[in-house]
Motif scaffolding. Structure first.
Motif, PDB file in Angstrom:
ATOM      1  N   VAL A   1       0.845  -1.200   0.000  1.00 41.12           N
ATOM      2  CA  VAL A   1       0.000   0.000   0.000  1.00 41.12           C
ATOM      3  C   VAL A   1       0.880   1.251   0.000  1.00 41.12           C
ATOM      4  O   VAL A   1       0.717   2.136  -0.843  1.00 41.12           O
ATOM      5  CB  VAL A   1      -0.986   0.008   1.193  1.00 41.12           C
ATOM      6  CG1 VAL A   1      -1.710   1.342   1.305  1.00 41.12           C
ATOM      7  CG2 VAL A   1      -1.978  -1.132   1.067  1.00 41.12           C
ATOM      8  N   SER A   2       1.814   1.331   0.935  1.00 42.07           N
ATOM      9  CA  SER A   2       2.680   2.511   0.994  1.00 42.07           C
ATOM     10  C   SER A   2       3.603   2.571  -0.223  1.00 42.07           C
ATOM     11  O   SER A   2       3.925   3.659  -0.714  1.00 42.07           O
ATOM     12  CB  SER A   2       3.484   2.549   2.293  1.00 42.07           C
ATOM     13  OG  SER A   2       4.342   1.433   2.390  1.00 42.07           O
ATOM     14  N   GLN A   3       4.008   1.410  -0.750  1.00 48.52           N
ATOM     15  CA  GLN A   3       4.851   1.387  -1.949  1.00 48.52           C
ATOM     16  C   GLN A   3       4.075   1.897  -3.160  1.00 48.52           C
ATOM     17  O   GLN A   3       4.581   2.697  -3.944  1.00 48.52           O
ATOM     18  CB  GLN A   3       5.392  -0.024  -2.175  1.00 48.52           C
ATOM     19  CG  GLN A   3       6.385  -0.438  -1.106  1.00 48.52           C
ATOM     20  CD  GLN A   3       6.677  -1.930  -1.096  1.00 48.52           C
ATOM     21  OE1 GLN A   3       5.882  -2.753  -1.566  1.00 48.52           O
ATOM     22  NE2 GLN A   3       7.821  -2.306  -0.532  1.00 48.52           N
ATOM     23  N   HIS A   4       2.845   1.405  -3.322  1.00 47.22           N
ATOM     24  CA  HIS A   4       1.984   1.906  -4.403  1.00 47.22           C
ATOM     25  C   HIS A   4       1.827   3.414  -4.294  1.00 47.22           C
ATOM     26  O   HIS A   4       1.997   4.145  -5.271  1.00 47.22           O
ATOM     27  CB  HIS A   4       0.599   1.242  -4.345  1.00 47.22           C
ATOM     28  CG  HIS A   4      -0.412   1.889  -5.248  1.00 47.22           C
ATOM     29  ND1 HIS A   4      -1.090   3.042  -4.900  1.00 47.22           N
ATOM     30  CD2 HIS A   4      -0.848   1.552  -6.487  1.00 47.22           C
ATOM     31  CE1 HIS A   4      -1.903   3.394  -5.884  1.00 47.22           C
ATOM     32  NE2 HIS A   4      -1.783   2.506  -6.858  1.00 47.22           N
ATOM     33  N   ASN A   5       1.490   3.887  -3.096  1.00 42.33           N
ATOM     34  CA  ASN A   5       1.213   5.304  -2.920  1.00 42.33           C
ATOM     35  C   ASN A   5       2.463   6.166  -3.093  1.00 42.33           C
ATOM     36  O   ASN A   5       2.365   7.313  -3.546  1.00 42.33           O
ATOM     37  CB  ASN A   5       0.530   5.555  -1.577  1.00 42.33           C
ATOM     38  CG  ASN A   5      -0.883   5.010  -1.554  1.00 42.33           C
ATOM     39  OD1 ASN A   5      -1.492   4.768  -2.596  1.00 42.33           O
ATOM     40  ND2 ASN A   5      -1.414   4.789  -0.363  1.00 42.33           N
ATOM     41  N   ALA A   6       3.631   5.624  -2.773  1.00 45.59           N
ATOM     42  CA  ALA A   6       4.880   6.366  -3.009  1.00 45.59           C
ATOM     43  C   ALA A   6       5.082   6.592  -4.503  1.00 45.59           C
ATOM     44  O   ALA A   6       5.405   7.708  -4.944  1.00 45.59           O
ATOM     45  CB  ALA A   6       6.067   5.617  -2.405  1.00 45.59           C
ATOM     46  N   ILE A   7       4.876   5.545  -5.300  1.00 45.04           N
ATOM     47  CA  ILE A   7       5.001   5.679  -6.761  1.00 45.04           C
ATOM     48  C   ILE A   7       3.888   6.573  -7.295  1.00 45.04           C
ATOM     49  O   ILE A   7       4.122   7.462  -8.117  1.00 45.04           O
ATOM     50  CB  ILE A   7       4.965   4.291  -7.444  1.00 45.04           C
ATOM     51  CG1 ILE A   7       6.133   3.412  -6.988  1.00 45.04           C
ATOM     52  CG2 ILE A   7       4.923   4.435  -8.968  1.00 45.04           C
ATOM     53  CD1 ILE A   7       7.501   3.882  -7.425  1.00 45.04           C
ATOM     54  N   TRP A   8       2.682   6.352  -6.824  1.00 41.88           N
ATOM     55  CA  TRP A   8       1.504   7.145  -7.223  1.00 41.88           C
ATOM     56  C   TRP A   8       1.749   8.631  -6.966  1.00 41.88           C
ATOM     57  O   TRP A   8       1.432   9.481  -7.796  1.00 41.88           O
ATOM     58  CB  TRP A   8       0.306   6.604  -6.447  1.00 41.88           C
ATOM     59  CG  TRP A   8      -1.018   7.241  -6.671  1.00 41.88           C
ATOM     60  CD1 TRP A   8      -1.855   7.056  -7.734  1.00 41.88           C
ATOM     61  CD2 TRP A   8      -1.699   8.137  -5.780  1.00 41.88           C
ATOM     62  NE1 TRP A   8      -3.013   7.782  -7.547  1.00 41.88           N
ATOM     63  CE2 TRP A   8      -2.938   8.453  -6.360  1.00 41.88           C
ATOM     64  CE3 TRP A   8      -1.370   8.684  -4.542  1.00 41.88           C
ATOM     65  CZ2 TRP A   8      -3.851   9.292  -5.759  1.00 41.88           C
ATOM     66  CZ3 TRP A   8      -2.280   9.522  -3.934  1.00 41.88           C
ATOM     67  CH2 TRP A   8      -3.506   9.826  -4.542  1.00 41.88           C
ATOM     68  N   ASN A   9       2.351   8.953  -5.826  1.00 45.21           N
ATOM     69  CA  ASN A   9       2.671  10.351  -5.505  1.00 45.21           C
ATOM     70  C   ASN A   9       3.737  10.906  -6.442  1.00 45.21           C
ATOM     71  O   ASN A   9       3.658  12.065  -6.852  1.00 45.21           O
ATOM     72  CB  ASN A   9       3.122  10.490  -4.049  1.00 45.21           C
ATOM     73  CG  ASN A   9       1.963  10.461  -3.081  1.00 45.21           C
ATOM     74  OD1 ASN A   9       0.920  11.047  -3.334  1.00 45.21           O
ATOM     75  ND2 ASN A   9       2.131   9.763  -1.977  1.00 45.21           N
ATOM     76  N   LEU A  10       4.739  10.100  -6.778  1.00 45.53           N
ATOM     77  CA  LEU A  10       5.760  10.545  -7.728  1.00 45.53           C
ATOM     78  C   LEU A  10       5.134  10.879  -9.080  1.00 45.53           C
ATOM     79  O   LEU A  10       5.605  11.756  -9.803  1.00 45.53           O
ATOM     80  CB  LEU A  10       6.830   9.467  -7.937  1.00 45.53           C
ATOM     81  CG  LEU A  10       7.790   9.215  -6.783  1.00 45.53           C
ATOM     82  CD1 LEU A  10       8.704   8.032  -7.105  1.00 45.53           C
ATOM     83  CD2 LEU A  10       8.615  10.467  -6.473  1.00 45.53           C
ATOM     84  N   GLN A  11       4.064  10.170  -9.416  1.00 46.33           N
ATOM     85  CA  GLN A  11       3.357  10.392 -10.679  1.00 46.33           C
ATOM     86  C   GLN A  11       2.285  11.479 -10.553  1.00 46.33           C
ATOM     87  O   GLN A  11       1.494  11.670 -11.472  1.00 46.33           O
ATOM     88  CB  GLN A  11       2.706   9.079 -11.148  1.00 46.33           C
ATOM     89  CG  GLN A  11       3.701   7.999 -11.473  1.00 46.33           C
ATOM     90  CD  GLN A  11       3.021   6.702 -11.849  1.00 46.33           C
ATOM     91  OE1 GLN A  11       2.057   6.268 -11.217  1.00 46.33           O
ATOM     92  NE2 GLN A  11       3.519   6.068 -12.896  1.00 46.33           N
ATOM     93  N   ASP A  12       2.258  12.158  -9.411  1.00 44.52           N
ATOM     94  CA  ASP A  12       1.256  13.199  -9.150  1.00 44.52           C
ATOM     95  C   ASP A  12      -0.159  12.660  -9.261  1.00 44.52           C
ATOM     96  O   ASP A  12      -1.057  13.322  -9.794  1.00 44.52           O
ATOM     97  CB  ASP A  12       1.437  14.405 -10.080  1.00 44.52           C
ATOM     98  CG  ASP A  12       2.763  15.120  -9.845  1.00 44.52           C
ATOM     99  OD1 ASP A  12       3.178  15.210  -8.671  1.00 44.52           O
ATOM    100  OD2 ASP A  12       3.382  15.559 -10.835  1.00 44.52           O
ATOM    101  N   GLY A  13      -0.360  11.449  -8.748  1.00 46.89           N
ATOM    102  CA  GLY A  13      -1.672  10.829  -8.808  1.00 46.89           C
ATOM    103  C   GLY A  13      -2.724  11.620  -8.042  1.00 46.89           C
ATOM    104  O   GLY A  13      -2.427  12.211  -7.000  1.00 46.89           O
ATOM    105  N   SER A  14      -3.927  11.631  -8.555  1.00 41.49           N
ATOM    106  CA  SER A  14      -5.029  12.299  -7.870  1.00 41.49           C
ATOM    107  C   SER A  14      -6.223  11.366  -7.692  1.00 41.49           C
ATOM    108  O   SER A  14      -7.090  11.623  -6.884  1.00 41.49           O
ATOM    109  CB  SER A  14      -5.458  13.552  -8.635  1.00 41.49           C
ATOM    110  OG  SER A  14      -5.879  13.207  -9.938  1.00 41.49           O
ATOM    111  N   ILE A  15      -6.256  10.288  -8.459  1.00 49.10           N
ATOM    112  CA  ILE A  15      -7.332   9.306  -8.372  1.00 49.10           C
ATOM    113  C   ILE A  15      -6.686   7.936  -8.252  1.00 49.10           C
ATOM    114  O   ILE A  15      -5.756   7.621  -8.989  1.00 49.10           O
ATOM    115  CB  ILE A  15      -8.222   9.336  -9.636  1.00 49.10           C
ATOM    116  CG1 ILE A  15      -8.868  10.703  -9.787  1.00 49.10           C
ATOM    117  CG2 ILE A  15      -9.268   8.234  -9.601  1.00 49.10           C
ATOM    118  CD1 ILE A  15      -9.595  10.896 -11.095  1.00 49.10           C
TER     119      ILE A  15
END
Length: 175
Positions: free
Chosen positions: A137-151
């Motif tokens: 979960v935290s690994q996904h969200n770390a990458i997601w944040n690097l990609q400027d994820g919003s959804i």
């Protein structure tokens, strides 16, 4: 009136020249082009063509013909898409099944290319190679944040049963 036509013709010629240059730079002979199948949450477009574990190419176990070493963006995309197998999220727009072959391929990319977020990628790949997905979960969200994820922020781990259902459902969606 003549000045207007000169301006219009000049603009058309300039745009034509720019278009020819752009098209010529897309695919140089003998060079692999980075995949355009990886439009992800960062752009808000769901145009990615995803592949599952049954498809692969000789060089890239993700089944895509891409330039190597991988770009930072593509490294992130592959890790992000694989993490979807393990996490619950409201939206998932890409998926690649986690396999030993894919993990080894990405690990090899870390050995031949330096990345801004190399330590993060190495930590994720190392834990996944050892079968530890407890931090997915935290690994996904770390990458997601690097990609400027919003959804599509991950909210929890999938159970083994939910994971199997996700893989089966995704396979049906992509056929």
């Amino acid at each position: 009136m003549n000045k207007l036509w000169v301006g219009v013709i000049g603009a058309v010629l300039l745009l034509t020249a720019m278009g020819v240059y752009f098209i010529a730079s897309l695919d140089q002979p003998g060079e692999k082009v980075e995949s355009v199948d990886n439009i992800e949450e960062t752009t808000g477009e769901s145009a990615s063509v995803t592949r599952t574990s049954g498809e692969s190419s000789a060089e890239n176990p993700f089944g895509e013909d891409v330039k190597t070493p991988l770009s930072e963006k593509l490294m992130q995309q592959y890790i992000h898409a694989m993490s979807h197998q393990k996490v619950a999220a409201k939206e998932k727009w890409s998926f690649f099944e986690i396999t030993d072959e894919r993990l080894a391929f990405l690990q090899n990319q870390l050995e031949v290319q330096q990345y801004k977020n190399e330590t993060l990628y190495a930590d994720i790949l190392s834990s996944w190679q050892s079968g530890d997905f407890s931090n997915a979960v935290s690994q996904h969200n770390a990458i997601w944040n690097l990609q400027d994820g919003s959804i599509g922020e991950a909210t929890g781990l999938l159970s083994p049963k939910e994971e199997e259902a996700f893989k089966q459902d995704w396979g049906k969606e992509t056929r």
